[in-house]
Design an enzyme around this catalytic site. Structure first.
Site, PDB file in Angstrom:
ATOM      1  CE  LYS A   1      13.255  52.846  40.521  1.00 21.37           C
ATOM      2  NZ  LYS A   1      12.913  51.422  40.585  1.00 21.37           N
TER       3      LYS A   1
ATOM      4  N   GLY B   1      12.592  43.136  36.190  1.00 23.23           N
ATOM      5  CA  GLY B   1      11.647  42.030  36.062  1.00 23.23           C
ATOM      6  C   GLY B   1      12.240  40.743  35.526  1.00 23.23           C
TER       7      GLY B   1
ATOM      8  CB  ALA C   1      16.202  46.337  38.269  1.00 20.79           C
ATOM      9  N   GLY C   2      16.456  43.172  38.962  1.00 17.22           N
ATOM     10  CA  GLY C   2      17.147  41.974  38.516  1.00 17.22           C
ATOM     11  C   GLY C   2      17.312  40.885  39.559  1.00 17.22           C
TER      12      GLY C   2
ATOM     13  CG  ASN D   1       7.462  45.268  42.569  1.00 14.98           C
ATOM     14  OD1 ASN D   1       6.942  46.337  42.309  1.00 14.98           O
ATOM     15  ND2 ASN D   1       6.711  44.231  42.921  1.00 14.98           N
ATOM     16  CB  THR D   2       9.509  41.054  39.574  1.00 14.28           C
ATOM     17  OG1 THR D   2       9.256  42.321  38.956  1.00 14.28           O
ATOM     18  CG2 THR D   2       8.798  39.985  38.772  1.00 14.28           C
TER      19      THR D   2
END
Lengths: 71, 267
Positions: free
Chosen positions: B108, B169, B195-196, B217-218
């Site tokens: 990535k 995040g 993301a997001g 992830n987050t």
């Protein structure tokens, strides 16, 4: 009588009681034998297959990296 | 019509590799490795991202590492270039990753432009992608939701394009579904929202738009119960995917077509 060698590992200077050593020796010294890592010496990747013969010399700069959690 | 048999074959193919799960998971921010593993198991993800960082020298020899909990033969590792702000840093990091992972070349790429927002620097990203592809990497690339850049990244040979839904995040969800739709319509390689995503409905919306997968992830790691959230995300991805394949009804401002028969009413 040994002349010591100084190498920079991950930004810290370390001293060893040899004139030079192989990558294999260094890995034992750093207690990394059972770990998974990759080494870059002076900006060049050191392939695992060459650890036995690869000489590390006084003044060398090493980056030793592993995988950590990340997104 | 997509029957059950075909549904079972609905695989995600990235650079010739087949995956059943369309949920890709980051391994950062968990309380410990045990929780990381439990959340990933619950999510049924097959692709896990990892960061490349300096090894602690002089640590306890028996201290466990992430790799002990996520054996590379059980998962597809996706080493990232998080924290890299130039093409050179990203290229260097991924060469180290390939050596670390015994020649594994699926990576990535992300080149960031600003530490406050973590917004991608697409100019450096394009530069790095070109070099990495020449060096034999299969590059999944994090980028903005700019359809022109996404197409350029595909054209130079990236194997998956990963536009942001919103900032890394942030948990702000999908801010520009229209751009994502243009990207999905324009590209032939897999499009993975990266993301997001903040919650399960965000993931479902991404899949309903026609994305091929979602990387997060987050949203999982910082949920009150990460393991339960991992399960929620798995279901959201599956629901969104099936909803996309099934084809939604058309929207009408109001409907003169009740679901129950208009005849046979009692008088």
């Amino acid at each position: 009588m040994y002349s010591n060698m100084k190498i920079t590992i991950n930004g810290n200077i370390r001293e060893f009681g040899y004139e030079s050593m192989t990558a294999d020796q260094l890995i034992v010294e750093l207690k990394l034998t059972s770990k998974r890592f990759a080494i870059e010496r002076n900006g060049e990747i050191m392939p695992k297959s060459l650890f036995k013969q690869f000489k590390i010399n006084d003044g060398d700069c090493l980056e030793i990296v592993g995988a950590v959690g990340g997104g | 019509m997509v029957d059950k048999f075909e549904m079972n074959k609905d695989e995600l193919i990235i650079a010739g590799r087949l995956f059943r799960s369309r949920l890709l998971i980051g391994t950062g921010k968990y309380r410990d490795f045990k929780e990381t593993r439990a959340a990933i198991d619950q999510s049924a993800s097959e692709i896990v991202t990892v960061a490349i960082r300096r090894t602690n020298i002089g640590q306890n020899e028996n201290e466990q590492s992430l790799i002990d909990f996520l054996p590379p033969n059980e998962f597809t590792y996706l080493p990232n270039t998080a924290g890299c702000y130039s093409a050179d840093d990203a290229i260097r990091t991924l060469h180290l990753a390939r050596e670390l992972l015994d020649g594994h070349n699926l990576v990535k790429l992300e080149v960031l432009g600003d530490p406050k927002t973590l917004y991608p620097n697409v100019v450096e990203t394009l530069k790095a992608a070109a070099v990495l592809i020449k060096d034999g990497f299969d590059v999944m690339v994090y980028t903005s939701d700019d359809p022109i850049i996404a197409k350029q990244l595909e054209d130079i040979g990236c194997c998956a394009i990963m536009p942001l839904a919103s900032l890394i995040g942030s948990g702000m969800g999908i801010l520009n579904p229209w751009n994502l739709e243009i990207i999905i319509d324009t590209l032939s390689v897999p499009v993975i929202v990266d993301a997001g995503v903040g919650t399960a409905s965000d993931a479902a919306i991404a899949m309903e738009l026609g994305c091929d997968g979602v990387l997060m992830n987050t949203a999982i790691a910082t949920a009150r119960d990460p393991i339960m959230m991992a399960g929620a995300m798995k279901k959201a991805i599956e629901a969104g995917r099936e909803s996309f394949l099934a084809g939604r009804m058309s929207k009408k401002f109001y409907s003169a077509s009740p679901s129950s028969p208009v005849s046979g009413l009692i008088k």
